[in-house]
Design a protein around this motif. Structure first.
Motif, short mmCIF file in Angstrom:
data_model
loop_
_atom_site.label_atom_id
_atom_site.label_comp_id
_atom_site.label_asym_id
_atom_site.label_seq_id
_atom_site.Cartn_x
_atom_site.Cartn_y
_atom_site.Cartn_z
N THR A 1 -3.59 -18.93 3.22
CA THR A 1 -4.03 -17.63 3.74
C THR A 1 -2.83 -16.77 4.16
OG1 THR A 1 -6.15 -18.53 4.47
CG2 THR A 1 -5.43 -16.47 5.48
N ALA A 2 -1.82 -17.41 4.76
CA ALA A 2 -0.61 -16.65 5.15
C ALA A 2 0.05 -16.06 3.91
CB ALA A 2 0.35 -17.57 5.90
N LEU A 3 0.07 -16.83 2.83
CA LEU A 3 0.64 -16.35 1.58
C LEU A 3 -0.17 -15.19 1.02
CD1 LEU A 3 2.68 -16.62 -0.72
CD2 LEU A 3 1.22 -18.39 -1.72
N MET A 4 -1.49 -15.30 1.09
CA MET A 4 -2.36 -14.23 0.59
C MET A 4 -2.17 -12.95 1.41
SD MET A 4 -4.94 -13.97 -1.74
CE MET A 4 -6.51 -14.82 -1.82
N LYS A 5 -2.03 -13.09 2.72
CA LYS A 5 -1.83 -11.91 3.56
C LYS A 5 -0.49 -11.25 3.26
CE LYS A 5 -4.65 -13.34 7.53
NZ LYS A 5 -4.63 -13.77 8.95
N ALA A 6 0.54 -12.06 3.06
CA ALA A 6 1.85 -11.49 2.72
C ALA A 6 1.78 -10.72 1.41
CB ALA A 6 2.89 -12.61 2.64
N MET A 7 1.02 -11.24 0.47
CA MET A 7 0.86 -10.54 -0.81
C MET A 7 0.06 -9.26 -0.62
SD MET A 7 -0.96 -11.91 -4.22
CE MET A 7 -2.41 -12.14 -3.24
N ASN A 8 -0.98 -9.33 0.18
CA ASN A 8 -1.79 -8.14 0.48
C ASN A 8 -0.93 -7.02 1.04
OD1 ASN A 8 -4.68 -6.96 1.32
ND2 ASN A 8 -3.33 -6.75 3.08
N ASN A 9 0.05 -7.36 1.87
CA ASN A 9 0.89 -6.36 2.53
C ASN A 9 2.08 -5.92 1.68
OD1 ASN A 9 -0.83 -6.78 4.66
ND2 ASN A 9 0.62 -7.93 5.90
N SER A 10 2.28 -6.54 0.53
CA SER A 10 3.44 -6.22 -0.30
C SER A 10 3.40 -4.78 -0.80
CB SER A 10 3.51 -7.18 -1.49
OG SER A 10 4.50 -6.76 -2.41
N PRO A 11 4.48 -4.01 -0.64
CA PRO A 11 4.51 -2.63 -1.16
C PRO A 11 4.27 -2.58 -2.67
CG PRO A 11 6.37 -3.03 0.32
CD PRO A 11 5.72 -4.36 0.08
N LYS A 12 4.66 -3.62 -3.39
CA LYS A 12 4.45 -3.64 -4.83
C LYS A 12 2.97 -3.60 -5.18
CE LYS A 12 8.70 -6.13 -6.03
NZ LYS A 12 9.27 -7.34 -6.68
N VAL A 13 2.16 -4.31 -4.39
CA VAL A 13 0.72 -4.33 -4.63
C VAL A 13 0.12 -2.95 -4.45
CG1 VAL A 13 -1.48 -5.19 -3.70
CG2 VAL A 13 0.40 -6.78 -4.10
N GLU A 14 0.55 -2.23 -3.40
CA GLU A 14 0.01 -0.90 -3.14
C GLU A 14 0.30 0.05 -4.29
OE1 GLU A 14 0.14 2.56 0.33
OE2 GLU A 14 1.38 0.76 0.50
#
Length: 1020
Positions: free
Chosen positions: A170-183
């Motif tokens: 879940t910590a990994l998923m949250k870090a990915m969610n917050n990644s500027p690249k994803v936005e």
């Protein structure tokens, strides 16, 4: 000439009759407008008014103004002619009245809004989540890069992240969610927690919330397990053609996404699905293209994590060898390292370290081969380390909530106190502070997780599994029967009820209860529903409470119960009875008066006809809350002098309603005059009929005089706070603040602000002033009286010309103000007119903490800032200007043109959101050769008239701009087709004038938008 059939006669002799008809219809129209604005305000988190509705509201506002002008002319007519003889002017007035009646009728007919008057807000691209920082050389960061690389691959549609519980998925998923690249890669990100107790309905609700869709739960059936094809179709329609990232966290088994409403994920759409699960086979069932295993940490990573949790003491020569062994026993599991590290944080006694290591290496633990069982063992060791049995019970209590639920700290502490887990001799405030310390300690041990808002906590699903195991039949702890959030309707066996000390059916779909369960040891019973619209529990059996002698906490909030059984009188140990939002409950039974030990009674947001008379006999009450649309008291209250003095233990009193029934106002006067007799009161929310009543309370309340009434919300005036256009309800805005005052000017028959109101203002964080017509400057309230204000709202105070003058600026007025809302102030000219400068720098701290500035329908306003005053607003994050008919420019440069020091660049460095709407006279942001810089600006709502000369948002001046909302004509002219365009430009506001020709709109496009929109594709 014969009158036209069906039309109102314009004859001067009918003027009085027609005027009465006009007044009646305008009032009906305004009432309808108020109802619509109420609804808009209730759904403002997810929905916004349609363009048709916004236009209709603006038309009603104009009609109301014109009707007032006619009313003034009619009064002049009455004074001049005394109604005896007509003339030409009077005939024309009659024609205006008739014409106005017809226009009002047309608006009344349009108010049905066949397609509805609200539409969904566009979803956020991504909602940031609390996540740990990933160091560059960690396995977690390497996994994150691997996932981001996979997302960029066109042929990869679904990605599975798997690993044992507590390993950091879940910590990994949250870090990915917050990644500027994803936005940058997606239109929006959808986060869904699947959990063990998942069903299609729960997933649909989460997806809808991410998309800002308002699902009417009352129309979605009674059972959450029923698949709702209508909702599925609606979600499919919303998602079709969008490029989104779907994050499924905590998947336990195959989820059919098509049943939820997720369109088929293919390579052409660009959409992706990423899921986390504990088992690889679930990835296969979900048909993932790539599976990434999250493995346990290396020894080096484990040590760094443990060291950061424990602190420098871990480097001590006597402790380091023990610490290294403890780290090895944690098996590279982040959750175990955090929990064990939290228990040893800053502990200097080596014997304690030795003892904990011994338990981790006990024979029971040494035979464990399964990694997840080893994790359970580590958590169990830390749980056993908790010395105080009350702390253990407080921790066990947290697991009465559904899996993944965000637990309100205040609610949890109230439960703890009522059950007796916090000392009963403490005041409510002392118990709250003690509870917060306890929650902090449990958080430091990583037994509880902090939530983003700071007001909630969560229990990790692995920790919850451990507690459920310990409190299940055969477990070593006292029995807890937890069916929270399972959406089941079966009733557990009688044996389960008999053995339990705590029972939770929170957010379940239980529709009936056993007739007479035997629960000799039951302390807490939680039966609340998720919301009253979906509740299936309507009847409590008459004998249900016969055998619950020890029950202390009973929560029936949001249920559909119609009545309480008389057996409630058997709950002789009850401390807290919570009946929030029980809309169908019309009264309390007389038997309630038998609950002499009851300390907390909550009857908020109900439809009760009056405050139950039994309340005044509950002499043990420490907290009483009651709210309804209209407040009423039983007939016998007026004859009960000293009624409040019986409740001498009251510490919190909250009685609120939008209005007070006329027939009970005398009883209300009796009640409010006795408020001063409550000698333990620390929190009060109450409506005072006028300032004299408030003054009586202030003079007679020992708690107020000694400064012990620390939390208050006072309303002065019987009609306040009615909803004000384009502004949320007063009660909603009060929630972040502990000391609030609302004053309706003139309620005492004069225009001078009474001394009692000023006394309260001195201690207030929130202040709302409505209908006061004496002050010309808000700073005249006095700097000393307003220094503590964080939120200020001023409405319909027509005498106010500016908020702060030069003297107020020199005195640093409103230095701590965070939010300023100004509405319907027709003579307002500016926020601050002049500002003294010293050595080229700002000499005042006024408004330097202001984050939210809103001006609505202030028609005297022509300009907002001067170039000298704009540095005052360096922390402004949201600026909203709506419906100011004469607003011409944002920043006046008159001073610039006459000064030798011209600004090179005007900057609002923290402004994130700008809304300029219904500004027909708006010409420019400033005259002259002045450039603008908007480094933080993300979103612009821009709807102005055809006089606009310049659009100051470009690639260089607004590098972070992501969204522009404008009129329909702009949207149609642009016709974006490139999927990579990241500047969201969509229709939002209803055009001021439908008759604007297309060529004029093209001119606006050419001159106003310029290079900013032409280069939209390159803005990122």
């Amino acid at each position: 000439m014969k009158p036209i059939v069906g039309r109102t006669s314009t004859s001067p002799s009918n003027l009085a009759k027609n005027f009465t008809e006009l007044t009646r219809r305008v009032q009906q129209l305004c009432d309808k407008r108020g109802d619509i604005r109420d609804k808009i305000d209730r759904v403002k988190q997810q929905q916004e008014p349609t363009r048709e509705c916004i236009g209709w509201l603006a038309d009603v506002d104009r009609i109301e103004k014109q009707a007032k002008m006619i009313e003034e002319d009619h009064l002049v007519d009455k004074r001049r002619f005394k109604g005896w003889f007509p003339d030409t002017a009077r005939a024309k007035l009659g024609e205006r009245v008739v014409e106005m009646i017809q226009r009002v009728k047309e608006l009344q007919e349009k108010s049905d809004f066949e397609g509805g008057f609200v539409t969904n807000l566009p979803p956020e691209i991504v909602k940031m989540r609390r996540a740990p920082n990933l160091s560059a050389e960690t396995s977690a960061n390497r996994n994150l890069k691997k996932i981001l690389d996979c997302i960029g691959e066109k042929n990869i549609r679904k990605i599975g992240i798997w690993g044992i519980g507590g390993v950091g998925k879940t910590a990994l998923m949250k870090a990915m969610n917050n990644s500027p690249k994803v936005e940058k890669m997606f239109d929006f990100v959808i986060w869904v927690s699947v959990l063990k107790s998942w069903n299609v309905r729960k997933l649909q609700v989460q997806v809808a919330n991410c998309l800002n869709l308002n699902l009417d739960m009352s129309k979605m059936g009674d059972n959450d397990n029923i698949e709702d094809n209508e909702v599925s179709t609606r979600l499919h329609r919303e998602l079709e053609g969008k490029k989104y990232l779907l994050l499924l966290n905590g998947v336990w088994e195959r989820v059919d996404l098509s049943k939820v409403g997720i369109p088929s994920i293919n390579q052409d759409s660009g959409c992706k699905v990423i899921l986390t699960t504990r088992e690889l086979k679930v990835c296969h069932e979900m048909e993932t293209d790539v599976e990434i295993q999250v493995e346990t940490l290396s020894n080096e990573e484990s040590w760094k994590m443990f060291e950061s949790k424990v602190g420098e003491i871990v480097r001590s020569p006597t402790i380091k060898p023990i610490a290294e062994e403890i780290v090895r026993e944690c098996g590279g599991l982040p959750l175990a390292l955090n929990v064990v590290g939290g228990a040893l944080r800053k502990v200097e006694d080596a014997d304690i370290w030795h003892n904990l290591l011994k338990k981790l290496k006990s024979p029971d633990m040494s035979t464990v081969n399964n990694v997840s069982d080893r994790l359970f063992g580590s958590l169990k060791v830390i749980y056993d380390q908790l010395k105080d049995s009350n702390i253990k019970n407080c921790f066990l209590y947290c697991n009465l909530y559904p899996e993944g639920h965000e637990i309100s700290k205040s609610q949890l502490i109230n439960y703890w106190r009522a059950e007796g887990l916090l000392p009963s001799k403490r005041t409510l405030e002392e118990a709250r502070v003690e509870g917060l310390v306890l929650l902090r300690d449990l958080g430091d041990l990583s037994l509880l997780e902090k939530c983003e808002d700071g007001r909630h906590v969560k229990v990790h699903d692995v920790v919850r599994d451990l507690v459920l195991k310990m409190t299940s039949p055969g477990g070593e702890e006292s029995r807890q029967m937890v069916r929270a959030g399972l959406c089941r309707d079966e009733i557990p066996d009688d044996k389960d009820w008999e053995d339990a000390i705590r029972i939770s059916f929170m957010f379940n779909q239980l529709y009936n209860l056993p007739e007479m369960p035997n629960c000799p040891n039951l302390l807490t019973l939680l039966l609340q529903s998720k919301d009253y619209l979906s509740s299936r529990l309507q009847v409590i059996p008459e004998s249900f409470f016969n055998h619950m002698p020890s029950l202390r906490v009973l929560d029936l909030s949001d249920t559909g119960i119609i009545s309480l059984p008389s057996s409630i009188s058997n709950l002789v140990s009850l401390r807290a009875l919570l009946l929030k939002r029980c809309r169908k409950l019309k009264a309390l039974p007389r038997e309630v008066r038998a609950l002499k030990l009851l300390e907390v009674l909550c009857l908020t947001e109900n439809n009760m006809a009056c405050i139950p008379s039994a309340v005044w006999e509950l002499t043990g009450l420490r907290c009483f809350k009651f709210s309804s649309e209209v407040i009423s008291l039983s007939d016998d209250v007026i004859n009960l002098n000293g009624i409040l003095s019986k409740l001498r233990l009251l510490e919190k009193l909250d009685i609120f309603g939008d209005d007070i029934k006329d027939e009970t106002k005398k009883s209300w006067e009796v009640l409010q005059k006795e408020l001063g007799s409550l000698t333990r009161l620390s929190s009060l929310r109450f409506r005072f009929g006028n300032a004299s009543d408030l003054k009586h309370f202030l003079l007679n309340s020992k708690q107020w005089r000694h400064g012990k009434l620390t939390k208050f919300v006072f309303y002065v005036g019987h009609e306040f706070p009615n909803t004000i256009p384009l502004c949320g309800r007063f009660t909603d805005q009060c929630k972040p603040y502990k000391s609030c005052l609302g004053y309706e000017g003139g309620s005492d028959g004069d225009n001078i602000i009474p001394s009692a109101v000023m006394d309260v203002l001195l201690r207030s964080e929130f202040f709302a002033l409505v209908g006061h017509n004496e002050l010309r400057k808000l700073s005249d309230l006095g700097v000393e009286n307003t220094n503590g204000l964080k939120y200020c709202r001023v409405c319909k105070c027509d005498a106010i010309e500016n908020i702060v003058d030069e003297a107020g600026l020199r005195a640093n007025a409103f230095a701590n103000l965070e939010c300023l809302v100004l509405q319907h102030i027709k003579n307002l000219e500016s926020i601050c007119r002049r500002l003294a400068m010293q050595s080229g720098t700002c000499s005042s701290s006024s408004f330097t903490n202001l984050r939210h500035l809103e001006l609505c329908f202030c028609n005297g306003l022509r300009t907002l800032f001067t170039w000298q005053s704009i540095p005052q607003f360096l922390n402004l994050e949201l600026l909203r200007i709506i419906g100011c008919d004469n607003f011409v420019e944002m920043i006046s440069v008159d001073d610039v043109e006459s000064s030798s020091r011209k600004p090179e660049c005007v900057m609002l460095p923290k402004l994130k959101r700008l809304e300029l709407c219904f500004l027909q006279e708006f010409v420019h942001f400033s005259k002259g050769n002045v450039s603008f810089c908007w480094p933080s600006l993300q979103e612009v709502s821009f709807f102005v008239g055809p006089k606009l000369e310049f659009f100051p948002f470009g690639v260089d001046s607004a590098p972070n701009l992501r969204k522009i909302y404008g009129p329909q004509q702009w949207w149609e002219a642009l016709k974006w087709e490139d999927d990579n365009v990241k500047l969201k430009f969509s229709p939002f506001f209803y055009p001021i004038d439908d008759r604007l020709p297309n060529d004029l709109m093209n001119i606006i496009l050419a001159h106003a938008l310029g290079k900013a929109l032409a280069n939209a594709c390159n803005i990122l």
